[in-house]
Design an enzyme around this catalytic site. Structure first.
Site, PDB file in Angstrom:
ATOM      1  N   ASP A   8       0.868  -1.171   0.000  1.00 13.91           N
ATOM      2  CA  ASP A   8       0.000   0.000   0.000  1.00 13.91           C
ATOM      3  C   ASP A   8       0.907   1.224   0.000  1.00 13.91           C
ATOM      4  OD1 ASP A   8      -1.809   2.045   0.400  1.00 13.91           O
ATOM      5  OD2 ASP A   8      -2.297   1.487   2.463  1.00 13.91           O
ATOM      6  N   LYS A  70       2.475  11.305  -3.437  1.00 15.68           N
ATOM      7  CA  LYS A  70       1.357  10.627  -4.094  1.00 15.68           C
ATOM      8  C   LYS A  70       0.327  11.637  -4.623  1.00 15.68           C
ATOM      9  CE  LYS A  70      -2.067   6.990  -3.136  1.00 15.68           C
ATOM     10  NZ  LYS A  70      -2.508   6.015  -2.119  1.00 15.68           N
ATOM     11  N   GLU A 171      -7.441   0.399  -4.010  1.00 15.04           N
ATOM     12  CA  GLU A 171      -7.367   0.284  -2.549  1.00 15.04           C
ATOM     13  C   GLU A 171      -8.663  -0.240  -1.923  1.00 15.04           C
ATOM     14  OE1 GLU A 171      -6.118   4.172  -1.440  1.00 15.04           O
ATOM     15  OE2 GLU A 171      -4.127   3.944  -2.306  1.00 15.04           O
ATOM     16  N   ASP A 193     -12.845   4.922   2.245  1.00 14.82           N
ATOM     17  CA  ASP A 193     -11.385   5.001   2.281  1.00 14.82           C
ATOM     18  C   ASP A 193     -10.955   6.465   2.333  1.00 14.82           C
ATOM     19  OD1 ASP A 193      -8.676   4.854   1.939  1.00 14.82           O
ATOM     20  OD2 ASP A 193      -8.726   3.641   0.120  1.00 14.82           O
TER      21      ASP A 193
END
Length: 522
Positions: A8, A70, A171, A193
């Protein structure tokens, strides 16, 4: 049998896991830490620190310490998101070739995938030290709402880290796999999420080991970092009002405040109040001024409620696309560090009308799911007859530009993947010898309101043909990783052109493109 690890790669933290026997486990570093900060710091002596070791460098070495990369991966330098981030970022961002994003560190530049690769190399090393063998393959997760450029850039980061990226998995899908694999559930679930930099909501139908995504929606620029900025802004405003000092004019002071704001946010997840103290923060008219601010949970929730509400506007969209009411969801899985905030959990419970599930650590559940998918791909579970089937969907529509600044969609959002769709186009004027195909991703019918993914050109058309006589088949193909291939063929002459949105997020771009060569819809 060679292990395939699950990673992850998060905005704030990253995590690596592997399947041992029948169970997926998070792999700890040598010091026992199961989660590593997604931070890379470059020291003056040439050394590079990565992970938790690099976190303190945010204060001591701010201009050469890269965090939240990211949020930048796969984006254009000119994009709103990059320019917004650039205003708050202490390290230097510069424009690279083809509008890409580079970070300037000391006397050289790095691409954002390179920065990501340093974090992934650390995950690889942690896994190898734990397993006692080389690790060469990985399943890497991305937010469900990542576009093709962001997915490809993530894959490139993995390859730069020396990994064969056997699959890119969303994810929320990974979290659902961790929650339900091997448990024979039959239920509709939502995966909420809320990470450090992104938010996703996915609705899935679980039936035994079939995981079917019904809908997904998200915002790749909404996350816990933004909640931390609210605390920072509160402090900045307070000192401007009480001391007539502008903290935001001092980059080093701002980084110290941001560091403590993040710590305060984490403390308020378990405590009712926190004191934010920084000695000698800034210089004022009468000398150095200390920071000493008390923040209680009530005030914290007051300033963050509106931002958290944005996640439920996105939930509304996912429910609409799934044709479901929130009350029809049978379980809600929490993912991401931001879901540890009590207000987030209570608002999730209020929205869905049920207590969410947090039986697995929200910061670990995605990596565990990726590891399970890796084990399945490696054939580790087939001996026991367990093999999950993942049916994912596209998060955004895909199409091409046509005359008049319009976009003709070829694949609609939330279409199950893998998928292949073909649409016929023609020439928009007489004697048109080439067709310029612009590939867009987004939900608007207007070209300017979508994101340009790449371009290709089909040339050599019949110069004597009149407008509308050519028959041009444009085919979009999306694989299980969400990677796009685009092909165009002139059905009359047999001429072909093709493009893959490459690992830099760019398609081949021949020269001489002009709007007059755009195709027309049939």
């Amino acid at each position: 049998m060679e292990k395939i690890i699950g990673i992850d790669l998060g905005t704030t933290n990253s995590c690596v896991a592997v399947v041992e026997g029948e169970n997926a486990v998070v792999i700890p570093a040598a010091d026992g830490a199961k989660v590593q900060a997604s931070i890379v710091s470059f020291l003056p002596d040439g050394r590079r620190l990565v992970g938790n070791e690099a976190r303190e460098q945010l204060v001591y070495n701010p201009y050469n310490t890269v965090f939240s990369a990211k949020r930048l991966i796969g984006r254009a330098f000119s994009s709103y998101e990059v320019q917004t981030f650039k205003e708050k970022c202490p390290y230097q961002l510069v424009e690279g070739p083809n509008n890409s994003v580079l970070t300037q560190i000391h006397d050289r530049t790095y691409t954002i995938p390179e920065i990501g690769s340093f974090v992934l190399k650390q995950m690889k090393s942690i896994a190898e030290n734990y397993l006692g063998e080389a690790v060469n393959k990985a399943v890497i997760t991305v937010p469900a709402n990542f576009n093709d450029q962001q997915r490809n850039a993530t894959k490139q980061a993995g390859e730069l880290a020396g990994l064969e990226v056997v699959k890119i998995i969303n994810e929320p899908t990974a979290a659902a796999l961790s929650y339900g694999f091997g448990k024979s559930y039959e239920q509709k679930i939502a995966v909420y999420d809320f990470g450090g930099g992104t938010f996703d909501i996915s609705v899935l139908q679980l039936q035994d080991d079939l995981f079917e995504v019904i809908s997904t929606a998200g915002d790749t620029f909404l996350g816990g970092d933004d909640i931390g900025h609210l605390i920072v802004q509160m402090i900045v405003n307070s000192y401007k009002r009480n001391f007539k000092v502008e903290i935001d004019k001092d980059p080093i002071a701002m980084l110290r405040v941001q560091y403590e704001a993040e710590r305060a946010k984490q403390i308020l997840s378990s405590e009712d109040s926190v004191n934010i103290q920084i000695p000698s923060l800034v210089s004022g008219p009468d000398g150095m001024i200390d920071l000493n601010v008390a923040l209680n949970r009530t005030n914290f929730e007051k300033i963050s409620t509106e931002l958290i509400k944005k996640s439920f506007v996105i939930c509304d969209e996912a429910m609409r696309l799934a044709k479901l009411h929130p009350s029809e969801i049978e379980n809600v899985i929490l993912v991401g560090g931001t879901t540890m905030i009590p207000l987030v959990r209570s608002m999730v419970e209020e929205y869905f009308g049920r207590k969410p599930f947090w039986g697995v650590n929200p910061e670990e559940v995605v990596a565990l799911g990726a590891a399970i998918e890796g084990a399945i791909l490696a054939g580790e579970h087939r001996k026991s007859g367990r093999e999950a089937v993942l049916l994912d969907v596209t998060s955004l529509s895909l199409g091409i530009a046509t005359v008049g600044g319009r976009v003709e969609r070829i694949i609609e959002r939330n279409t199950p993947i893998p998928v292949e769709r073909t649409r016929m186009f023609t020439t928009s004027r007489d004697s048109q010898e080439k067709v310029h195909i612009r590939i867009y991703q987004g939900e608007s019918d207007t070209e300017d309101e979508n994101e340009l993914m790449g371009e290709l050109e089909l040339s050599g058309l019949n110069p004597n043909a009149r407008r509308g006589e050519a028959q041009i088949a444009v085919t979009f193909e999306i694989d299980t990783n969400g990677i796009v291939q685009v092909n165009a063929i002139d059905k009359v002459t047999g001429l072909k052109a093709a493009a893959e949105i490459d690992l830099a997020g760019e398609a081949p771009m021949p020269t001489g493109f002009s709007d007059k060569n755009l195709p027309g819809a049939v």
